[in-house]
Scaffold this active site. Structure first.
Site, PDB file in Angstrom:
ATOM      1  CE1 TYR A 183       5.979   7.557  11.326  1.00 22.72           C
ATOM      2  CE2 TYR A 183       7.063   6.559  13.230  1.00 22.72           C
ATOM      3  CZ  TYR A 183       6.548   6.454  11.954  1.00 22.72           C
ATOM      4  OH  TYR A 183       6.588   5.247  11.293  1.00 22.72           O
ATOM      5  CE  LYS A 187       3.065   5.520  11.734  1.00 24.81           C
ATOM      6  NZ  LYS A 187       2.277   4.916  10.636  1.00 24.81           N
TER       7      LYS A 187
HETATM    8  P1  NDP Z   1       7.882   4.751   2.539  1.00 23.65           P
HETATM    9  O1  NDP Z   1       8.290   6.164   2.773  1.00 23.65           O
HETATM   10  O2  NDP Z   1       8.810   3.836   1.845  1.00 23.65           O
HETATM   11  O3  NDP Z   1       6.476   4.743   1.736  1.00 23.65           O
HETATM   12  C1  NDP Z   1       5.436   5.535   2.180  1.00 23.65           C
HETATM   13  C2  NDP Z   1       4.213   5.253   1.330  1.00 23.65           C
HETATM   14  O4  NDP Z   1       3.156   6.117   1.769  1.00 23.65           O
HETATM   15  C3  NDP Z   1       4.448   5.527  -0.131  1.00 23.65           C
HETATM   16  O5  NDP Z   1       3.753   4.571  -0.906  1.00 23.65           O
HETATM   17  C4  NDP Z   1       3.817   6.909  -0.321  1.00 23.65           C
HETATM   18  O6  NDP Z   1       3.324   7.026  -1.632  1.00 23.65           O
HETATM   19  C5  NDP Z   1       2.650   6.839   0.661  1.00 23.65           C
HETATM   20  N1  NDP Z   1       2.198   8.155   1.091  1.00 23.65           N
HETATM   21  C6  NDP Z   1       2.860   9.053   1.857  1.00 23.65           C
HETATM   22  N2  NDP Z   1       2.116  10.155   2.015  1.00 23.65           N
HETATM   23  C7  NDP Z   1       0.947   9.935   1.346  1.00 23.65           C
HETATM   24  C8  NDP Z   1      -0.211  10.716   1.131  1.00 23.65           C
HETATM   25  N3  NDP Z   1      -0.349  11.952   1.632  1.00 23.65           N
HETATM   26  N4  NDP Z   1      -1.208  10.192   0.390  1.00 23.65           N
HETATM   27  C9  NDP Z   1      -1.091   8.947  -0.138  1.00 23.65           C
HETATM   28  N5  NDP Z   1      -0.016   8.162   0.037  1.00 23.65           N
HETATM   29  C10 NDP Z   1       1.004   8.671   0.761  1.00 23.65           C
HETATM   30  O7  NDP Z   1       7.448   4.190   3.959  1.00 23.65           O
HETATM   31  P2  NDP Z   1       7.498   2.698   4.562  1.00 23.65           P
HETATM   32  O8  NDP Z   1       7.085   1.731   3.543  1.00 23.65           O
HETATM   33  O9  NDP Z   1       8.768   2.548   5.284  1.00 23.65           O
HETATM   34  O10 NDP Z   1       6.357   2.844   5.685  1.00 23.65           O
HETATM   35  C11 NDP Z   1       5.034   2.379   5.509  1.00 23.65           C
HETATM   36  C12 NDP Z   1       4.304   2.529   6.839  1.00 23.65           C
HETATM   37  O11 NDP Z   1       5.009   1.805   7.836  1.00 23.65           O
HETATM   38  C13 NDP Z   1       4.206   3.960   7.328  1.00 23.65           C
HETATM   39  O12 NDP Z   1       2.967   4.177   7.962  1.00 23.65           O
HETATM   40  C14 NDP Z   1       5.325   4.054   8.340  1.00 23.65           C
HETATM   41  O13 NDP Z   1       5.091   5.049   9.311  1.00 23.65           O
HETATM   42  C15 NDP Z   1       5.290   2.663   8.924  1.00 23.65           C
HETATM   43  N6  NDP Z   1       6.525   2.271   9.567  1.00 23.65           N
HETATM   44  C16 NDP Z   1       7.675   2.108   8.851  1.00 23.65           C
HETATM   45  C17 NDP Z   1       8.839   1.717   9.494  1.00 23.65           C
HETATM   46  C18 NDP Z   1      10.128   1.494   8.774  1.00 23.65           C
HETATM   47  O14 NDP Z   1      11.129   1.165   9.440  1.00 23.65           O
HETATM   48  N7  NDP Z   1      10.193   1.613   7.448  1.00 23.65           N
HETATM   49  C19 NDP Z   1       8.861   1.525  10.952  1.00 23.65           C
HETATM   50  C20 NDP Z   1       7.599   1.702  11.585  1.00 23.65           C
HETATM   51  C21 NDP Z   1       6.479   2.069  10.919  1.00 23.65           C
HETATM   52  P3  NDP Z   1       3.489   8.279  -2.605  1.00 23.65           P
HETATM   53  O15 NDP Z   1       4.686   9.054  -2.157  1.00 23.65           O
HETATM   54  O16 NDP Z   1       3.625   7.632  -3.940  1.00 23.65           O
HETATM   55  O17 NDP Z   1       2.200   9.012  -2.446  1.00 23.65           O
END
Ligand code: NDP
Length: 246
Positions: free
Chosen positions: A153, A157
């Site tokens: 990861y 990133k």
């Molecule tokens: P969540 O796990 O809550 O949501 C992830 C989202 O990504 C969902 O909408 C999911 O939709 C979508 N997703 C995952 N895989 C796919 C795929 N193959 N195709 C299409 N959509 C996909 O994550 P967060 O909201 O916490 O994170 C959002 C971003 O922020 C990410 O990039 C994460 O790495 C980054 N981030 C988050 C942090 C945190 O503390 N939460 C910290 C640092 C970075 P669905 O499953 O419906 O397809």
């Protein structure tokens, strides 16, 4: 053709992406909400429309690279423009380096990094045609300072930050900016299963002493993708309550 700026937000079904989509719609964009799950996207677009905003839903698995390019080209052709691309969708498959499988590495690097390259490549042409573009890639403080158990990861990133700087250098003269927003620990499904002791420890190293909310990230993305941020490009803005300050 719509008068509104058209924004694609990936990973909009929940968490940070949902907050970004809601915020950009409130700011007057037409938001194309993307994820793999139709139901939550339909709920979100209905919610945005009920609040007076403009949004549509588009399912796409971003780890299927051909469908990412097709989705982006389809949006640009349907609306006659593509102004904003927020690459937010991401996954974790944590493991210590000694135990990390090739599959865990490849899944995370493909979903979190290669898909962003494919999306930006597809978005560049319609943005150039429109003589305007705002790309915002959601990175992570793990990519800035590392995090045990997250070599895949953190590599993906961190890769985003170098990739984004290069896109900024290549496309700046076309009035297209590219920046990263790097969240710290944000309250979403991604962090909800952390043991309480870990969460309490994390709070002690955050200057503001609490986890962030998805809306904190959405506010930064709203600025980075706005018309007024035209002189900001190639940057990574950590929105982390002062956890890293690097
Ligand atoms: P969540 O796990 O809550 O949501 C992830 C989202 O990504 C969902 O909408 C999911 O939709 C979508 N997703 C995952 N895989 C796919 C795929 N193959 N195709 C299409 N959509 C996909 O994550 P967060 O909201 O916490 O994170 C959002 C971003 O922020 C990410 O990039 C994460 O790495 C980054 N981030 C988050 C942090 C945190 O503390 N939460 C910290 C640092 C970075 P669905 O499953 O419906 O397809």
């Amino acid at each position: 053709m719509t008068d509104k700026r058209v924004a694609i937000v990936t990973g909009a079904s929940r968490g940070i992406g949902r907050a970004i989509a809601t915020r950009l719609a409130a700011d007057g964009r037409h938001v194309v909400c993307v994820s793999r799950s139709q139901g939550p996207l339909d709920e979100l677009t209905a919610e945005i429309q009920a609040a007076g905003g403009s949004a549509s839903a588009q399912t796409c698995d971003i780890s299927d690279f051909d469908s990412v390019a097709t989705m982006i080209e389809g949006v640009a052709s349907e609306f006659g423009r593509l102004d904003i691309l927020v690459n937010n969708a991401g996954i974790t498959k944590d493991n210590l380096i000694l135990r990390m499988s090739d599959e865990e590495w490849d899944d995370v690097v493909n979903t979190n990094l290669k898909s962003v390259f494919v999306a930006c490549r597809a978005a560049a042409r319609p943005m150039m045609r429109g003589k305007f573009g705002r790309i915002c890639n959601i990175a992570s403080t793990s990519g800035l300072v590392g995090n045990s158990g997250q070599s895949n990861y953190a590599a993906a990133k961190s890769g985003l930050t170098g990739f984004t700087k290069t896109v900024a250098r290549e496309l700046g003269k076309k009035n297209i900016t590219a920046n990263c927003v790097a969240p710290g620990f944000i309250e979403t499904d991604m962090t909800k299963d952390l043991p309480a002791a870990v969460t309490e420890h994390i709070k002690t190293v955050i200057s503001t002493r609490d986890l962030g909310k998805p809306e904190d990230i959405a506010a930064a993305v709203a600025y980075v993708t706005s018309d007024e941020s035209s002189y900001l490009t190639g940057q990574t803005i950590a929105v982390d309550g002062g956890m890293t300050m690097c």
